[in-house]
Each structure stands twice: as C-alpha cells, then as structure tokens.
Write an enzyme that holds these catalytic residues in place. Structure first.
Site, PDB file in Angstrom:
ATOM      1  N   CYS A   1      -8.038 -26.734   6.107  1.00 42.30           N
ATOM      2  CA  CYS A   1      -6.789 -26.271   6.620  1.00 42.30           C
ATOM      3  C   CYS A   1      -6.082 -27.416   7.492  1.00 42.30           C
ATOM      4  O   CYS A   1      -6.741 -28.422   7.964  1.00 42.30           O
ATOM      5  CB  CYS A   1      -6.880 -25.020   7.315  1.00 42.30           C
ATOM      6  SG  CYS A   1      -7.249 -25.171   8.934  1.00 42.30           S
TER       7      CYS A   1
ATOM      8  N   HIS B   1      -5.942 -20.942  10.244  1.00 38.62           N
ATOM      9  CA  HIS B   1      -7.354 -21.386   9.920  1.00 38.62           C
ATOM     10  C   HIS B   1      -8.110 -20.290   9.225  1.00 38.62           C
ATOM     11  O   HIS B   1      -8.848 -20.352   8.252  1.00 38.62           O
ATOM     12  CB  HIS B   1      -8.194 -21.974  11.412  1.00 38.62           C
ATOM     13  CG  HIS B   1      -9.726 -21.986  11.103  1.00 38.62           C
ATOM     14  ND1 HIS B   1     -10.318 -23.036  10.050  1.00 38.62           N
ATOM     15  CD2 HIS B   1     -10.667 -21.389  11.356  1.00 38.62           C
ATOM     16  CE1 HIS B   1     -11.508 -22.697  10.228  1.00 38.62           C
ATOM     17  NE2 HIS B   1     -11.848 -21.761  10.854  1.00 38.62           N
TER      18      HIS B   1
ATOM     19  N   ASP C   1       0.671  -1.214   0.085  1.00 37.42           N
ATOM     20  CA  ASP C   1       0.014   0.044  -0.064  1.00 37.42           C
ATOM     21  C   ASP C   1       0.842   1.235   0.018  1.00 37.42           C
ATOM     22  O   ASP C   1       2.184   1.088   0.255  1.00 37.42           O
ATOM     23  CB  ASP C   1      -1.022   0.081   1.168  1.00 37.42           C
ATOM     24  CG  ASP C   1      -0.217  -0.069   2.613  1.00 37.42           C
ATOM     25  OD1 ASP C   1       0.883   0.068   2.492  1.00 37.42           O
ATOM     26  OD2 ASP C   1      -0.858  -0.164   3.538  1.00 37.42           O
TER      27      ASP C   1
ATOM     28  N   CYS D   1     -13.750 -27.557   7.266  1.00 37.80           N
ATOM     29  CA  CYS D   1     -12.445 -26.734   6.746  1.00 37.80           C
ATOM     30  C   CYS D   1     -11.597 -27.575   6.278  1.00 37.80           C
ATOM     31  O   CYS D   1     -11.223 -29.004   7.168  1.00 37.80           O
ATOM     32  CB  CYS D   1     -11.989 -25.872   8.017  1.00 37.80           C
ATOM     33  SG  CYS D   1     -10.554 -24.881   7.417  1.00 37.80           S
TER      34      CYS D   1
ATOM     35  N   CYS E   1      -7.284 -27.490  11.280  1.00 37.37           N
ATOM     36  CA  CYS E   1      -8.709 -28.500  11.381  1.00 37.37           C
ATOM     37  C   CYS E   1      -8.219 -29.901  11.221  1.00 37.37           C
ATOM     38  O   CYS E   1      -9.060 -30.959  11.632  1.00 37.37           O
ATOM     39  CB  CYS E   1      -9.830 -27.945  10.539  1.00 37.37           C
ATOM     40  SG  CYS E   1     -10.131 -26.360  11.074  1.00 37.37           S
TER      41      CYS E   1
ATOM     42  N   ASP F   1      -7.904  -7.307   0.448  1.00 38.83           N
ATOM     43  CA  ASP F   1      -6.782  -7.538   1.314  1.00 38.83           C
ATOM     44  C   ASP F   1      -7.451  -7.047   2.605  1.00 38.83           C
ATOM     45  O   ASP F   1      -8.526  -6.174   2.762  1.00 38.83           O
ATOM     46  CB  ASP F   1      -5.608  -6.665   1.283  1.00 38.83           C
ATOM     47  CG  ASP F   1      -5.885  -5.114   1.577  1.00 38.83           C
ATOM     48  OD1 ASP F   1      -5.605  -4.922   2.875  1.00 38.83           O
ATOM     49  OD2 ASP F   1      -5.918  -4.281   0.741  1.00 38.83           O
TER      50      ASP F   1
HETATM   51 ZN   LIG Z   1      -9.401 -24.944   9.408  1.00 29.48          ZN
END
Ligand SMILES: [Zn+2]
Length: 418
Positions: free
Chosen positions: A353, A382, A104, A351, A356, A313
């Site tokens: 990820c 996560h 930025d 999820c 998880c 973002d």
């Molecule tokens: Zn997750």
C-alpha cells in the site's frame, strides 16, 4: 419482471461462476456484472457509511484495489436525505465513485444504532434467552411491529418510521447497483419462538420489498437497473436458516420478478459462521451471488468463502484504523504504543500500500500522539488494502487450485502472531 423490465434487468446485472472449490464445497470464484462495472469475487467491499470511506479519497480506494463500496441507507436518509443523492445522479456520482455501489436496507441501523448499538442492545449470547434485550437504565428507541419499525434518530432524537416500502424508496433514490430487502434484526439473546416469529415477518417484508422494487424499477426506467438481494436471518438454527433460504428463493413479485442475490445476515458467533454460511449456500441457487454482512477478519473470511459466500462488507478496517490498530498477516497491533517512537520501518513490510511504501511507524506513531488527521488517513489506507488484498489472494488461490494450502499458511500466521 416481464417484457422490457426483465430485459433491462438481465442485460445489466448478472453473476457468472468461474472456478469451484473441490470436495463438494460451495466456495467459488466468479464475476458480478453491474451497470457500473464488474466485481471479481470473492471480493471485500469497503464501507463508506455516509458516502465516504472516512479520511480516504475514493481515487485512493480505487488505486488500492477496492472494486465496490457500500453505503448505509439509514445514515444517508437522515443526512443529507435520499432526494439530494437522487438529484446528484445517484450515490456513485454524488461521491465521485465510478464503480459499483451497494446500500444496506437501513434495518440493521434502525434496530441497533437507534437504540445505541452495544450500549443498549446486547448482541452477544450469555446463555440466557430473553426477548427484552434492552440494558438496564437505557430507553428503547426503536419498536418493531408487523408493518415496520419506528425509531428515533441518533443525531437529534427525531422520530422516524421505516417500512419495507420506505426502505425500497430510499434505496432507489440512493441508486446503488446492489441493495438489500428490509429485514428484522434479531440477537442471539432472542428466544427460539421469537426467531420464528421474526423470520415470518422478514419473509412478509421481503415480499413487500420485491413488489415495491418492481413498481419503482418501472417508474424509474431512466435510471440503471438496481439489483435487489433478500436477507437471510434465522440466527444459529439450521432448520430456520435453511427454511429462510428456500422460502425467500420461492418469492415472486406481482410481475414475476425474483431476488437477484442474497445477503446472509443476523446473529451469529465466530465458531459457527462457516456452518451457517454452508447451510444457506446449500439451499441457495448457484447462479446468484451471496453477500455476507459485516465480517473482515481473516478467519471469518476464509470460513465464509470456503462455504460459498462471494462478497463481504465491514466497517472494521477503517474504524479500528482511526484507533491506531493495524492489521498484519501475523495479527493486529497498536501503533500508538511507545515502542514505535524510533521505529523507522514501514508498519507492514509485506504490504504494497501507499502508506507502507512511503511512511514509517515512528512517523505514524507521532501523528497519533499529535492527534493529526493524517494518522487516520494513512492507517485506513493500509487496513483497507490489507483486507482487500487478503480476499484477492484467496480468490487467486481458488482459481489456482491451492486454496487449502493458502488457508492453512495464512491462518497459522494470523493465529501465531497473537
Ligand atoms: Zn500497508
């Protein structure tokens, strides 16, 4: 840009629209090409403020689908200094991130952090128009004039000055693939008169940015081309937003260069976010990407994407993760509460990820209680994955022709869980 420079720019930065939403809506999918790789849009761009997504390895961000990262020019200017990042070979190489990067302009931080964001500078409208938005008992640490902004560092109180040329110099040294023109941040509390004055100032600064950008691009021809996005201000006023878009698109540098894309910034409220993005995208050219600054909640992302925004973002997924707040499809919850002490299920069973797949609520709850650093790492992984995946699924829904059904289902879940 002319000759060799123009060829260099065209070769290394482009945007291609893939699928458009039906019903005359501005929403679309596409691909941004940068010297460090492609970004399939819409895309969520996680924030690594000081050239790191706090508590998470860049490799992990990559594995969880991050296509690009955004760092803050203000923070990297103060520490370690843009010359050091330049010497390292640019932001991506410095932080071991091989993909596309954004920076930025520093404008938001010098005008908000510099005066203590949300402590000193009131960003929320309370129905009273007022140009002196400094809270009682606080000192104004940033002053804006027509040439630039003088501010004090939030680190040590030392005095600094940003102008359009200074911001361009810093961002060229940082070397991100996509950077933003220096603009003035206003708040919803500013009067209409001030918004108009500020818009003229942002327009003049945009011209100075593109001139300096052309000069630096030519002087630093050993570096990959960096794309420059203009920032659209105008708060909640339709005529100002539309005018800002038209005026910025008309700007040409001394060498004939134009902006490569646009950032939609500034003061807006949740309820009119979609409308504001829509006004802007109706005015902006189709073939240039549009970035929406600072949003990450599903409702905001659906509204922005439907109305034509391509990338986003936001620091929130990682910031709230460090305070034990977990994003799920049915809303947000706090893992710090005692009901999770003996809950041996993942924080989100839908999820994909790493967190998880390998850890339980009880364990993460324990890590927060014990003030262990791993708590921040696991929750950030996560939340970033949740946000990236949400936008990826919106992208698939546009390409697959089921955006409206997916939006309805997702928002019903999100609102129903609260
Ligand atoms: Zn997750």
């Amino acid at each position: 840009m002319v000759g060799v420079e123009a060829a260099r720019a065209q070769e290394s930065f482009s945007f291609t629209v893939k699928t458009r939403l039906d019903g005359g809506r501005a929403g679309r999918t596409g691909v941004i090409d940068t010297p460090h790789g492609q970004i399939a849009t819409p895309a969520f761009v996680p924030v690594g403020t000081k050239a790191t997504v706090k508590a998470v390895l860049p490799e992990t961000m990559r594995e969880h689908g991050a296509q690009a990262l955004l760092a803050n020019a203000y923070h990297l200017y103060l520490q370690p200094g843009p010359d050091i990042v330049d010497e390292a070979g640019g932001l991506g190489r410095f932080m071991n991130w091989p993909g596309p990067t954004f920076t930025d302009s520093g404008g938001f931080q010098v005008m908000s952090l510099g005066v203590g964001f949300k402590k000193v500078l009131a960003m929320e409208a309370v129905g009273v128009a007022n140009d002196d938005v400094i809270a009682k008992g606080k000192e104004r640490l940033a002053t804006v004039d027509d040439d630039g902004v003088t501010f004090r560092s939030h680190l040590d109180g030392s005095k600094h000055r940003f102008t359009p040329e200074v911001s361009m110099g810093i961002q060229h040294q940082l070397g991100a693939d996509i950077m933003f023109a220096f603009d003035e941040l206003t708040t919803l509390l500013n009067t209409r008169g001030y918004q108009e004055k500020s818009l003229r100032r942002t327009h003049e600064w945009a011209q100075r940015c593109i001139d300096e950008h052309e000069r630096l691009t030519a002087a630093r021809s050993h570096r990959p081309y960096q794309a420059l996005f203009a920032v659209i201000q105008g708060a909640q006023y339709e005529d100002l937003r539309r005018k800002a878009c038209r005026d910025l698109e008309a700007i040409r540098g001394a060498e004939g260069g134009e902006f490569d894309g646009y950032g939609i910034g500034g003061a807006l409220e949740k309820h009119n976010l979609g409308a504001i993005v829509g006004w802007c995208c109706q005015e902006l050219p189709e073939h240039k990407p549009r970035h929406m600054l600072g949003i990450s909640e599903p409702e905001d992302m659906f509204a922005a994407i439907e109305n034509g925004a391509d990338t986003f973002d936001c620091v929130n997924p990682s910031r709230v993760a460090r305070n034990a707040a977990i994003y799920r499809e049915d809303g947000r919850f706090n893992i710090n509460t005692s009901r999770f002490r003996r809950d041996f299920t993942p924080i989100d069973d839908e999820c994909d990820c790493y967190t998880c797949g390998h850890y339980t609520r009880a364990y993460i709850h324990h890590l927060f209680k014990a003030k262990e650093m791993l708590a921040a790492t696991l929750c950030t992984i996560h939340n970033e994955r949740f946000t990236i995946r949400m936008v990826d699924r919106i992208r698939d829904s546009i390409d697959g022709g089921y955006f409206d059904a997916f939006k309805e289902e997702s928002l019903a879940k999100w609102r129903g869980g609260r």
